[in-house]
Design an enzyme around this catalytic site. Structure first.
Site, PDB file in Angstrom:
ATOM      1  N   CYS A 150      38.571  34.619  46.772  1.00 35.69           N
ATOM      2  CA  CYS A 150      37.759  34.996  45.602  1.00 35.69           C
ATOM      3  C   CYS A 150      37.821  33.997  44.456  1.00 35.69           C
ATOM      4  O   CYS A 150      36.823  33.353  44.147  1.00 35.69           O
ATOM      5  CB  CYS A 150      38.185  36.377  45.094  1.00 35.69           C
ATOM      6  SG  CYS A 150      37.705  37.679  46.230  1.00 35.69           S
TER       7      CYS A 150
ATOM      8  N   LYS B 188      36.368  30.210  44.906  1.00 38.29           N
ATOM      9  CA  LYS B 188      34.917  30.091  45.191  1.00 38.29           C
ATOM     10  C   LYS B 188      34.094  30.750  44.094  1.00 38.29           C
ATOM     11  O   LYS B 188      32.979  30.319  43.798  1.00 38.29           O
ATOM     12  CB  LYS B 188      34.569  30.620  46.581  1.00 38.29           C
ATOM     13  CG  LYS B 188      34.752  32.111  46.811  1.00 38.29           C
ATOM     14  CD  LYS B 188      33.455  32.864  46.946  1.00 38.29           C
ATOM     15  CE  LYS B 188      33.720  34.308  47.310  1.00 38.29           C
ATOM     16  NZ  LYS B 188      32.763  35.265  46.779  1.00 38.29           N
TER      17      LYS B 188
ATOM     18  N   LYS C 257      31.772  40.622  36.874  1.00 36.26           N
ATOM     19  CA  LYS C 257      32.671  40.265  37.970  1.00 36.26           C
ATOM     20  C   LYS C 257      33.127  38.803  37.887  1.00 36.26           C
ATOM     21  O   LYS C 257      34.323  38.505  37.946  1.00 36.26           O
ATOM     22  CB  LYS C 257      31.976  40.532  39.308  1.00 36.26           C
ATOM     23  CG  LYS C 257      32.742  40.061  40.532  1.00 36.26           C
ATOM     24  CD  LYS C 257      34.089  40.764  40.650  1.00 36.26           C
ATOM     25  CE  LYS C 257      35.000  40.107  41.664  1.00 36.26           C
ATOM     26  NZ  LYS C 257      34.772  40.499  43.014  1.00 36.26           N
TER      27      LYS C 257
ATOM     28  N   LEU D 136      50.653  35.022  34.241  1.00 31.80           N
ATOM     29  CA  LEU D 136      51.225  33.848  33.581  1.00 31.80           C
ATOM     30  C   LEU D 136      52.356  33.278  34.432  1.00 31.80           C
ATOM     31  O   LEU D 136      53.281  32.673  33.901  1.00 31.80           O
ATOM     32  CB  LEU D 136      51.750  34.226  32.189  1.00 31.80           C
ATOM     33  CG  LEU D 136      50.703  34.385  31.079  1.00 31.80           C
ATOM     34  CD1 LEU D 136      51.379  34.693  29.754  1.00 31.80           C
ATOM     35  CD2 LEU D 136      49.836  33.120  30.939  1.00 31.80           C
TER      36      LEU D 136
ATOM     37  N   GLY E  24      44.662  30.792  44.870  1.00 38.18           N
ATOM     38  CA  GLY E  24      43.870  30.507  46.064  1.00 38.18           C
ATOM     39  C   GLY E  24      43.207  31.795  46.497  1.00 38.18           C
ATOM     40  O   GLY E  24      42.984  32.690  45.687  1.00 38.18           O
TER      41      GLY E  24
HETATM   42  C1  UDX Z   1      41.256  38.511  42.820  1.00 38.49           C
HETATM   43  C2  UDX Z   1      41.065  39.402  41.589  1.00 38.49           C
HETATM   44  O1  UDX Z   1      42.349  39.717  41.040  1.00 38.49           O
HETATM   45  C3  UDX Z   1      40.328  40.655  41.952  1.00 38.49           C
HETATM   46  O2  UDX Z   1      40.112  41.466  40.817  1.00 38.49           O
HETATM   47  C4  UDX Z   1      38.999  40.268  42.580  1.00 38.49           C
HETATM   48  O3  UDX Z   1      38.257  41.388  42.948  1.00 38.49           O
HETATM   49  C5  UDX Z   1      39.218  39.349  43.772  1.00 38.49           C
HETATM   50  O4  UDX Z   1      39.987  38.222  43.378  1.00 38.49           O
HETATM   51  P1  UDX Z   1      42.919  38.489  44.892  1.00 38.49           P
HETATM   52  O5  UDX Z   1      42.153  37.305  45.402  1.00 38.49           O
HETATM   53  O6  UDX Z   1      43.283  39.572  45.847  1.00 38.49           O
HETATM   54  O7  UDX Z   1      42.091  39.206  43.724  1.00 38.49           O
HETATM   55  O8  UDX Z   1      44.252  37.899  44.273  1.00 38.49           O
HETATM   56  P2  UDX Z   1      45.039  37.900  42.891  1.00 38.49           P
HETATM   57  O9  UDX Z   1      46.111  38.907  42.927  1.00 38.49           O
HETATM   58  O10 UDX Z   1      44.123  37.924  41.745  1.00 38.49           O
HETATM   59  O11 UDX Z   1      45.740  36.457  42.987  1.00 38.49           O
HETATM   60  C6  UDX Z   1      44.951  35.284  43.099  1.00 38.49           C
HETATM   61  C7  UDX Z   1      45.807  34.053  43.232  1.00 38.49           C
HETATM   62  O12 UDX Z   1      46.421  33.734  41.999  1.00 38.49           O
HETATM   63  C8  UDX Z   1      46.924  34.111  44.250  1.00 38.49           C
HETATM   64  O13 UDX Z   1      46.939  32.915  44.986  1.00 38.49           O
HETATM   65  C9  UDX Z   1      48.173  34.247  43.407  1.00 38.49           C
HETATM   66  O14 UDX Z   1      49.308  33.713  44.045  1.00 38.49           O
HETATM   67  C10 UDX Z   1      47.798  33.435  42.176  1.00 38.49           C
HETATM   68  N1  UDX Z   1      48.508  33.808  40.947  1.00 38.49           N
HETATM   69  C11 UDX Z   1      48.377  35.056  40.415  1.00 38.49           C
HETATM   70  C12 UDX Z   1      49.294  32.857  40.294  1.00 38.49           C
HETATM   71  O15 UDX Z   1      49.424  31.708  40.746  1.00 38.49           O
HETATM   72  N2  UDX Z   1      49.925  33.204  39.133  1.00 38.49           N
HETATM   73  C13 UDX Z   1      49.824  34.432  38.583  1.00 38.49           C
HETATM   74  O16 UDX Z   1      50.418  34.668  37.524  1.00 38.49           O
HETATM   75  C14 UDX Z   1      49.024  35.395  39.246  1.00 38.49           C
END
Ligand code: UDX
Length: 444
Positions: free
Chosen positions: A271, A274, A215, A261, A268
């Site tokens: 998940c 932290k 994870k 990408l 942020g």
């Molecule tokens: C994430 C993991 O994807 C998931 O598998 C895990 O169980 C929990 O954490 P989540 O927090 O829902 O899920 O968000 P995610 O879709 O992964 O996006 C995380 C952050 O990255 C967002 O703030 C998003 O805006 C940012 N992001 C994502 C980018 O800045 N660029 C990208 O290309 C993709």
């Protein structure tokens, strides 16, 4: 049909409970928060998740899903899922395991032999490696009569796609205990996930430590990918190159792939930030901190993007934010979510406000949460209201309704047609054609 309990009904637990009931299991969801339990029991999601209200209501109407604050009601369940949160400790990088230990503590007296077969406790919370072995030992020591065994079964659900990720996950991981008991627990869990396994979802069985690491490794990789492209954005800014074209070009390489990408204001949420910090803290405890030193850089690149957007806003306002009118489009950490935990949008808005600007923030789903955590910020219901007499408009969460905004129409309400695209989500040609000064991240 298996009788299940789900302990902890936050994002993960509530969605897991409702999906499991919808798939035919009998589920009781337990949470210590009476308001949350009342809301869920009334068929109303305590958070914004597309499709979740309908699913919840359907599952409750089926008679297979109920919610309670009384842990004793787990009695009769054969499988108990631990789905409580593991937030970052205040002022430290490490994860706070208080809720996990409290859940185990509360559950132990209610673990009893079940007529249908072995009793299984299933850990789904994201925990530092080594936690599962500790919990397994506690079950053996404090509830030996139940014969219960522990499986570590991490979840990978994304907010906004939580139902899909639960019902049709990319993969399932079982971290099993040793010997026949581990195998017996596996058989029980196979019946719980029968519908997912029928779809040929890849199933990987491991030991506890590997399952726990899967994870945090997955989240660290995703965070690294985002910070990698954001580091490239810094290079693009120094050279006049375009990071969106760079990302497209490298993403065609199948070994790299186009996802995660998108350069911008960075990651942020509850998940990724932290989890990478807790992973570094745990590596330090294990004496292998060097292995994860790169994550410190991943975190630093990510936070630097937030500062950079603040500086772009300052420049747009003539070098001084005090008294400037700044509109922030988006507060949630990503679209399709009302979650503002460690949201880059909210942090940038707060920093700009702290520098003396008059900041107005809008978001289609997250305003109620903003009001709760940042009561000092001005809120507006929609972009047109938010952009009234703005000196600069800053897009920080790429909601569809912002990406498709008409720059001509928005231009009629602002004081100056200046836009900072913190997610590289707008079409620069269209905005410039409407007379806006467009600034993307890592784009000329
Ligand atoms: C994430 C993991 O994807 C998931 O598998 C895990 O169980 C929990 O954490 P989540 O927090 O829902 O899920 O968000 P995610 O879709 O992964 O996006 C995380 C952050 O990255 C967002 O703030 C998003 O805006 C940012 N992001 C994502 C980018 O800045 N660029 C990208 O290309 C993709």
């Amino acid at each position: 049909m298996t009788q299940l309990s789900v302990i902890g009904c936050g994002y993960l637990g509530a969605v897991h409970a409702a999906c499991m009931a919808d798939l035919g299991h009998e589920v009781v969801g337990v949470d210590v928060d009476p308001d949350k339990v009342a809301q869920l029991a009334a068929g109303k999601a305590p958070f914004h998740e597309p499709g979740f209200d309908d699913l919840l209501q359907r599952a409750i109407a089926s008679g297979r899903l109920r919610f309670t604050t009384d842990i004793a009601e787990v009695h009769g369940s054969q499988v108990h899922f631990i789905c409580v949160g593991t937030p970052q400790q205040a002022g430290r990088n490490a994860a706070d395991l208080t809720y996990v230990h409290a859940a185990v503590e509360a559950l132990l007296p209610h673990l009893a032999v079940h007529a249908d077969g072995p009793v299984v406790v299933v850990g789904k919370s994201t925990v530092p490696v080594g936690t599962a072995a500790e919990i397994a030992a506690r079950i053996d020591a404090d509830a030996p009569g139940s014969g219960a065994s522990l499986v570590w079964n991490p979840e990978f659900l994304r907010e906004g796609f939580a139902i899909q990720d639960t019902v049709a996950p990319d993969r399932i991981v079982y971290g099993l205990g040793p010997g026949d008991r581990g195998q017996a627990a596996r058989v029980v869990l196979d019946t719980v996930y029968a519908s997912q396994l029928e779809r040929h979802t890849p199933l990987i069985t491991t030991d506890y430590a590997t399952a726990e690491l899967v994870k945090v490794a997955a989240n660290s990789f995703l965070a690294t990918k985002i910070s990698f492209i954001n580091a490239m954005a810094e290079l693009c800014e120094a050279t006049g190159a375009d990071v969106t074209q760079l990302a497209e070009a490298i993403g065609h390489d199948e070994r790299i792939g186009p996802k995660f990408l998108r350069a911008g204001v960075g990651f942020g949420g509850g998940c990724l930030p932290k989890d990478i910090r807790a992973f570094m803290a745990r590596a330090g405890e294990l004496g292998v901190d060097q292995a994860l030193t790169f994550l410190r850089e991943v975190d630093a690149i990510n936070l630097r993007r937030r500062t950079h957007v603040v500086e772009l806003a300052r420049t747009a306002c003539g070098g001084d934010l005090s008294g400037a009118r700044v509109t922030v489009l988006g507060a949630a950490f990503k679209p399709h979510s009302d979650d503002v935990r460690d949201s880059p949008a909210l942090e940038v808005a707060s920093t700009i406000a702290g520098a003396g600007a008059h900041v107005t923030i809008t978001d289609p789903a997250a305003l109620e949460n903003v009001r709760r955590v940042r009561p000092d910020l001005n809120l507006a219901a929609d972009p047109l209201e938010a952009a009234d007499r703005a000196d600069v408009v800053v897009l920080l969460t790429e909601w569809e309704e912002y990406v498709t905004l008409d720059p001509e129409q928005l231009g009629t309400v602002v004081a100056h047609r200046q836009v900072i695209d913190g997610r590289n989500a707008l079409d620069p040609v269209r905005w410039r054609a409407a007379g806006w000064t467009y600034t993307g991240l890592g784009r000329p």
